[in-house]
Design a protein around this motif. Structure first.
Motif, PDB file in Angstrom:
ATOM      1  N   PRO A  89       0.877  -1.188  -0.001  1.00  0.00           N
ATOM      2  CA  PRO A  89      -0.102  -0.125  -0.045  1.00  0.00           C
ATOM      3  C   PRO A  89       0.638   1.151   0.119  1.00  0.00           C
ATOM      4  O   PRO A  89       0.336   2.344  -0.481  1.00  0.00           O
ATOM      5  CB  PRO A  89      -0.656  -0.339   1.288  1.00  0.00           C
ATOM      6  N   PHE A  90       2.150   1.077   0.342  1.00  0.00           N
ATOM      7  CA  PHE A  90       2.802   2.425   0.499  1.00  0.00           C
ATOM      8  C   PHE A  90       3.433   2.707  -1.041  1.00  0.00           C
ATOM      9  O   PHE A  90       4.051   3.798  -1.166  1.00  0.00           O
ATOM     10  CB  PHE A  90       4.200   2.329   1.360  1.00  0.00           C
ATOM     11  N   PHE A  91       3.130   1.865  -1.772  1.00  0.00           N
ATOM     12  CA  PHE A  91       3.453   2.317  -3.265  1.00  0.00           C
ATOM     13  C   PHE A  91       2.532   2.178  -4.262  1.00  0.00           C
ATOM     14  O   PHE A  91       2.621   2.273  -5.450  1.00  0.00           O
ATOM     15  CB  PHE A  91       4.528   0.968  -3.796  1.00  0.00           C
ATOM     16  N   LYS A  92       1.349   2.827  -3.810  1.00  0.00           N
ATOM     17  CA  LYS A  92       0.124   3.032  -4.393  1.00  0.00           C
ATOM     18  C   LYS A  92       0.471   3.933  -5.635  1.00  0.00           C
ATOM     19  O   LYS A  92       0.909   5.358  -5.365  1.00  0.00           O
ATOM     20  CB  LYS A  92      -1.055   3.421  -3.702  1.00  0.00           C
ATOM     21  N   GLY A  93       0.232   3.966  -6.755  1.00  0.00           N
ATOM     22  CA  GLY A  93       0.334   4.564  -7.950  1.00  0.00           C
ATOM     23  C   GLY A  93       1.787   4.627  -8.577  1.00  0.00           C
ATOM     24  O   GLY A  93       2.134   5.246  -9.412  1.00  0.00           O
ATOM     25  N   LYS A  94       2.857   4.067  -7.843  1.00  0.00           N
ATOM     26  CA  LYS A  94       4.163   3.912  -8.285  1.00  0.00           C
ATOM     27  C   LYS A  94       4.638   2.720  -9.082  1.00  0.00           C
ATOM     28  O   LYS A  94       3.860   1.475  -9.174  1.00  0.00           O
ATOM     29  CB  LYS A  94       4.815   4.113  -6.874  1.00  0.00           C
ATOM     30  N   ASP A  95       5.632   2.693  -9.634  1.00  0.00           N
ATOM     31  CA  ASP A  95       6.221   1.638 -10.525  1.00  0.00           C
ATOM     32  C   ASP A  95       7.073   0.700  -9.350  1.00  0.00           C
ATOM     33  O   ASP A  95       7.996   1.332  -8.587  1.00  0.00           O
ATOM     34  CB  ASP A  95       7.099   2.130 -11.394  1.00  0.00           C
ATOM     35  N   VAL A  96       6.824  -0.229  -9.383  1.00  0.00           N
ATOM     36  CA  VAL A  96       7.737  -1.427  -8.359  1.00  0.00           C
ATOM     37  C   VAL A  96       8.294  -2.492  -9.314  1.00  0.00           C
ATOM     38  O   VAL A  96       7.859  -2.849 -10.185  1.00  0.00           O
ATOM     39  CB  VAL A  96       7.033  -1.877  -7.240  1.00  0.00           C
ATOM     40  N   LEU A 132       1.206 -10.544  -8.762  1.00  0.00           N
ATOM     41  CA  LEU A 132      -0.352 -10.445  -8.981  1.00  0.00           C
ATOM     42  C   LEU A 132      -1.003  -9.640  -7.810  1.00  0.00           C
ATOM     43  O   LEU A 132      -2.008  -8.587  -8.066  1.00  0.00           O
ATOM     44  CB  LEU A 132      -0.886 -11.788  -9.198  1.00  0.00           C
ATOM     45  N   ASP A 133      -0.525  -9.609  -6.804  1.00  0.00           N
ATOM     46  CA  ASP A 133      -1.015  -9.030  -5.584  1.00  0.00           C
ATOM     47  C   ASP A 133      -0.771  -7.563  -5.643  1.00  0.00           C
ATOM     48  O   ASP A 133      -1.575  -6.879  -5.629  1.00  0.00           O
ATOM     49  CB  ASP A 133      -0.527  -9.459  -4.149  1.00  0.00           C
ATOM     50  N   LEU A 134       0.251  -7.007  -6.016  1.00  0.00           N
ATOM     51  CA  LEU A 134       0.883  -5.719  -6.090  1.00  0.00           C
ATOM     52  C   LEU A 134       0.142  -4.957  -7.210  1.00  0.00           C
ATOM     53  O   LEU A 134      -0.140  -3.902  -7.201  1.00  0.00           O
ATOM     54  CB  LEU A 134       2.560  -5.784  -6.148  1.00  0.00           C
ATOM     55  N   ALA A 135      -0.148  -5.869  -8.255  1.00  0.00           N
ATOM     56  CA  ALA A 135      -0.637  -4.925  -9.380  1.00  0.00           C
ATOM     57  C   ALA A 135      -2.120  -4.337  -9.221  1.00  0.00           C
ATOM     58  O   ALA A 135      -2.494  -3.520  -9.821  1.00  0.00           O
ATOM     59  CB  ALA A 135      -0.849  -6.120 -10.572  1.00  0.00           C
ATOM     60  N   GLY A 136      -2.725  -4.948  -7.960  1.00  0.00           N
ATOM     61  CA  GLY A 136      -3.804  -4.261  -7.695  1.00  0.00           C
ATOM     62  C   GLY A 136      -3.648  -2.966  -7.074  1.00  0.00           C
ATOM     63  O   GLY A 136      -4.984  -2.335  -6.590  1.00  0.00           O
ATOM     64  N   MET A 137      -2.619  -2.887  -6.545  1.00  0.00           N
ATOM     65  CA  MET A 137      -2.201  -1.401  -5.726  1.00  0.00           C
ATOM     66  C   MET A 137      -1.418  -0.494  -6.295  1.00  0.00           C
ATOM     67  O   MET A 137      -1.420   0.579  -6.111  1.00  0.00           O
ATOM     68  CB  MET A 137      -1.468  -1.944  -4.404  1.00  0.00           C
ATOM     69  N   VAL A 138      -0.435  -0.885  -7.175  1.00  0.00           N
ATOM     70  CA  VAL A 138       0.671   0.062  -7.826  1.00  0.00           C
ATOM     71  C   VAL A 138       0.215   0.445  -9.101  1.00  0.00           C
ATOM     72  O   VAL A 138      -0.746  -0.160  -9.812  1.00  0.00           O
ATOM     73  CB  VAL A 138       2.052  -0.628  -7.505  1.00  0.00           C
ATOM     74  N   ASN A 139       1.136   1.302  -9.559  1.00  0.00           N
ATOM     75  CA  ASN A 139       1.008   1.713 -11.126  1.00  0.00           C
ATOM     76  C   ASN A 139       1.470   0.504 -12.004  1.00  0.00           C
ATOM     77  O   ASN A 139       0.718  -0.039 -13.084  1.00  0.00           O
ATOM     78  CB  ASN A 139       1.758   2.932 -11.332  1.00  0.00           C
ATOM     79  N   HIS A 140       2.561  -0.034 -11.693  1.00  0.00           N
ATOM     80  CA  HIS A 140       3.296  -1.151 -12.587  1.00  0.00           C
ATOM     81  C   HIS A 140       4.011  -1.926 -12.009  1.00  0.00           C
ATOM     82  O   HIS A 140       4.831  -1.409 -10.849  1.00  0.00           O
ATOM     83  CB  HIS A 140       3.680  -0.537 -13.913  1.00  0.00           C
ATOM     84  N   VAL A 141       4.036  -3.426 -12.308  1.00  0.00           N
ATOM     85  CA  VAL A 141       4.844  -4.183 -11.634  1.00  0.00           C
ATOM     86  C   VAL A 141       5.825  -4.731 -12.816  1.00  0.00           C
ATOM     87  O   VAL A 141       5.535  -5.423 -13.778  1.00  0.00           O
ATOM     88  CB  VAL A 141       4.409  -5.447 -10.914  1.00  0.00           C
ATOM     89  N   THR A 142       7.070  -4.770 -12.451  1.00  0.00           N
ATOM     90  CA  THR A 142       8.201  -5.395 -13.312  1.00  0.00           C
ATOM     91  C   THR A 142       8.736  -6.758 -12.664  1.00  0.00           C
ATOM     92  O   THR A 142       9.140  -6.499 -11.577  1.00  0.00           O
ATOM     93  CB  THR A 142       9.309  -4.587 -13.669  1.00  0.00           C
ATOM     94  N   VAL A 143       8.810  -7.887 -13.067  1.00  0.00           N
ATOM     95  CA  VAL A 143       9.125  -9.211 -12.423  1.00  0.00           C
ATOM     96  C   VAL A 143      10.406  -9.366 -13.137  1.00  0.00           C
ATOM     97  O   VAL A 143      10.704  -9.513 -14.404  1.00  0.00           O
ATOM     98  CB  VAL A 143       8.240 -10.208 -12.795  1.00  0.00           C
ATOM     99  N   PHE A 144      11.451  -9.510 -12.355  1.00  0.00           N
ATOM    100  CA  PHE A 144      13.040  -9.993 -12.640  1.00  0.00           C
ATOM    101  C   PHE A 144      12.993 -11.374 -12.472  1.00  0.00           C
ATOM    102  O   PHE A 144      13.121 -11.752 -11.355  1.00  0.00           O
ATOM    103  CB  PHE A 144      13.874  -9.055 -12.228  1.00  0.00           C
ATOM    104  N   SER A 149      10.205   2.782  -7.573  1.00  0.00           N
ATOM    105  CA  SER A 149      10.108   3.432  -6.335  1.00  0.00           C
ATOM    106  C   SER A 149      10.386   2.395  -5.383  1.00  0.00           C
ATOM    107  O   SER A 149      10.618   2.756  -4.216  1.00  0.00           O
ATOM    108  CB  SER A 149       8.862   3.985  -6.198  1.00  0.00           C
ATOM    109  N   GLY A 150      10.329   1.102  -5.866  1.00  0.00           N
ATOM    110  CA  GLY A 150      10.559   0.189  -4.723  1.00  0.00           C
ATOM    111  C   GLY A 150      10.712  -1.267  -5.269  1.00  0.00           C
ATOM    112  O   GLY A 150      10.163  -1.347  -6.512  1.00  0.00           O
ATOM    113  N   PHE A 151      11.271  -2.139  -4.641  1.00  0.00           N
ATOM    114  CA  PHE A 151      11.199  -3.417  -5.157  1.00  0.00           C
ATOM    115  C   PHE A 151      11.018  -4.535  -3.941  1.00  0.00           C
ATOM    116  O   PHE A 151      11.515  -4.279  -2.884  1.00  0.00           O
ATOM    117  CB  PHE A 151      12.359  -3.866  -6.267  1.00  0.00           C
TER     118      PHE A 151
END
Length: 521
Positions: free
Chosen positions: A353-360, A374-386, A445-447
């Motif tokens: 929740p601290f990264f709402k609207g941000k890229d992680v 999948l969990d984060l995708a419902g909260m943040v702007n975008h998720v990149t999996v490495f 903004s975070g990972f």
């Protein structure tokens, strides 16, 4: 805000209050104050021993209140509306302040009472965090025990300016007398360790009566440890459990759908059920403490094993069951440890929740990594999996969901090199394209690190045989290389780290320990 069912339950909980408790609320104006007043008014309606008082106490905010017990401030503060997961923190604070017995081990309680320096803790929380209440509740108990200690829960969502000022990006975040004390994924045991570091004099000479020789001592409070303790107690044995926290990794699990006979549950619910089951038996619980060293007994002379605890206590025992589980594995790259709580996280549910609207980013393409994405995708702007390997390791059903999600990008064959930060906040991730050798950067903004687990076996070197990965080597009966010491669950070489398997292994280890005691007595 409180349903009739909750109010009726509270009437039952509060009927045995022996002290009068007033909730003293700071006067003033705030957009959430009316909501808080209504909330506290409803709460106080359940008992004549509860009251709401509004007065100017120069507190942090018009939505800050403290507990006054028999007309004295007892050092427990709440800034915000303690609903959600923190509702239990408020209720327990009231009950403990009113005379209900604390759940802390006597030795730990005496350690806290030895502190004679003024300590004010601030705990920044999110009401959706299931880990935060443990920290809040423990510090509240410390405040009940000592007039020198006070603790304040602060809802980060309602104090954004303060969160920004202190660069807080992970919760719980604990400050002591205005300075950062602990942050990120922490628990009560870690708080106790830090207290001991600050006040080493509180260890030892705790005037607690030494336990008699134990038949079985279980180290660890997860599914394997709890199963082992219950099975041992059912055999009529003297049993002690030492656990930094009940539930272990299970407590951090959001959804559980593969525990046979239980179609669906959560980690918090399962942990509560396991603890309730454990409480039905005569098991001595040493919670929030660690075993620092183990002195192996002598099988020839029948001398017992000796466990040295972080509290300074020594427990002698005929057998030991190691059920210490595992912890999140770290990447070990520059910038990771330095930025924990400032963009680096390990619990998507807690810190997402601290990264709402941000890229992680999520590091790791196994089941835990894809589930986190999948969990984060419902909260943040975008998720990149490495993912380090050329292909994802997660189950195909999860891979397909991630690939179809418009807010998830997957980069495979990528080696994380460094976490980049600026002004105390993560700004990018440096990684190597393993196919070309090119070094690239991904602004974010975070990972969240999700690369598996590491066995909690660091203190077992020279005690039992370990694999090169740190797992305790066991046979089909959970026996280790040392007679009288058994092991179960995720800390061992048993394949497939699953809750139901850990429970079975813990039960098996207990039965093996019982057989050992019978044969050796």
């Amino acid at each position: 805000m409180l349903s009739n069912d909750i109010l009726n339950a509270l009437k039952t909980y509060t009927k045995n209050m022996t002290n009068k408790v007033a909730l003293v609320l700071q006067t003033g104006e705030h957009e959430k104050r009316t909501e808080l007043v209504n909330f506290l008014t409803q709460l106080c309606s359940v008992s004549d021993n509860l009251s709401l008082i509004e007065r100017d106490e120069n507190l942090r905010s018009p939505i800050t209140f403290y507990l006054e017990v028999n007309k004295e401030n007892n050092g427990i503060y709440f800034s915000g509306i303690p609903s959600g997961h923190e509702f239990n923190s408020l209720i327990l604070a009231i009950l403990h302040s009113s005379g209900t017995e604390l759940k802390l081990d006597n030795t730990l309680a005496k350690m806290v009472q030895k502190i004679k320096e003024s300590l004010h803790f601030e705990v920044f929380v999110s009401l959706s965090c299931h880990n935060c209440p443990d920290v809040v509740q423990s510090l509240n108990q410390f405040a009940v025990l000592s007039p020198f200690i006070s603790s304040e829960m602060i809802d980060g969502g309602l104090f954004q300016d303060l969160v920004t000022e202190r660069n807080i990006q992970g919760i719980p975040s604990v400050y002591l007398n205005g300075e950062l004390f602990a942050n990120g994924k922490i628990d009560t045991a870690q708080l106790v360790d830090k207290l001991i570091q600050h006040f080493p004099e509180i260890v030892g000479d705790n005037e607690s009566e030494a336990l008699p020789l134990q038949d079985v001592t279980v180290i660890g409070g997860g599914p394997a440890g709890i199963a082992a303790a219950i099975y041992s107690a059912r055999k009529g044995l003297n049993v002690t459990m030492i656990a930094d926290r009940i539930g272990g990794q299970v407590k951090d699990t959001v959804g559980i759908e593969n525990l046979i006979s239980v179609p669906k549950t959560t980690g918090a619910e399962l942990t509560g059920n396991m603890q309730a089951h454990l409480n039905d038996y005569d098991v001595t619980l040493k919670e929030f403490l660690r075993v620092e060293t183990i002195e192996k007994g002598d099988e020839t002379t029948k001398s017992p094993h000796k466990l040295h605890l972080s509290s300074g206590e020594i427990i002698e025992t005929k057998t030991i069951i190691l059920a210490t589980g595992a912890k999140w594995r770290e990447l070990g790259v520059p910038g990771e440890k330095e930025n924990i709580g400032a963009g680096v996280a390990y619990c998507p549910h807690c810190d997402g929740p601290f990264f709402k609207g941000k890229d992680v980013a999520v590091i790791g393409g196994g089941n835990s990594g894809i589930e986190a994405a999948l969990d984060l995708a419902g909260m943040v702007n975008h998720v990149t999996v490495f993912e380090f390997l050329p292909e994802l390791k997660a189950d195909q059903v999860l891979v397909e969901k991630a690939q179809e999600h418009e807010k998830i990008t997957i980069i495979k064959n990528a080696a994380t090199k460094e976490v980049l930060a600026e002004n105390g906040k993560v700004i990018a991730l440096s990684y190597e394209d393993r196919a070309t050798g090119d070094i690239k950067q991904q602004a974010l903004s975070g990972f969240f690190v999700q690369i598996g687990l590491l066995p909690n076996s660091g203190f077992l070197k020279d005690v039992v045989e370990l694999t090169k990965h740190g797992e305790v080597v066991i046979d089909e009966k959970c026996q280790t290389s040392t007679p009288g010491i058994f092991a179960a669950g995720d800390v061992t070489t048993v394949p497939y780290k699953q809750i139901i398997i850990a429970m079975g292994e813990g039960s098996k280890a207990s039965l093996s320990a019982f057989d050992y005691i019978i044969r050796e007595s």
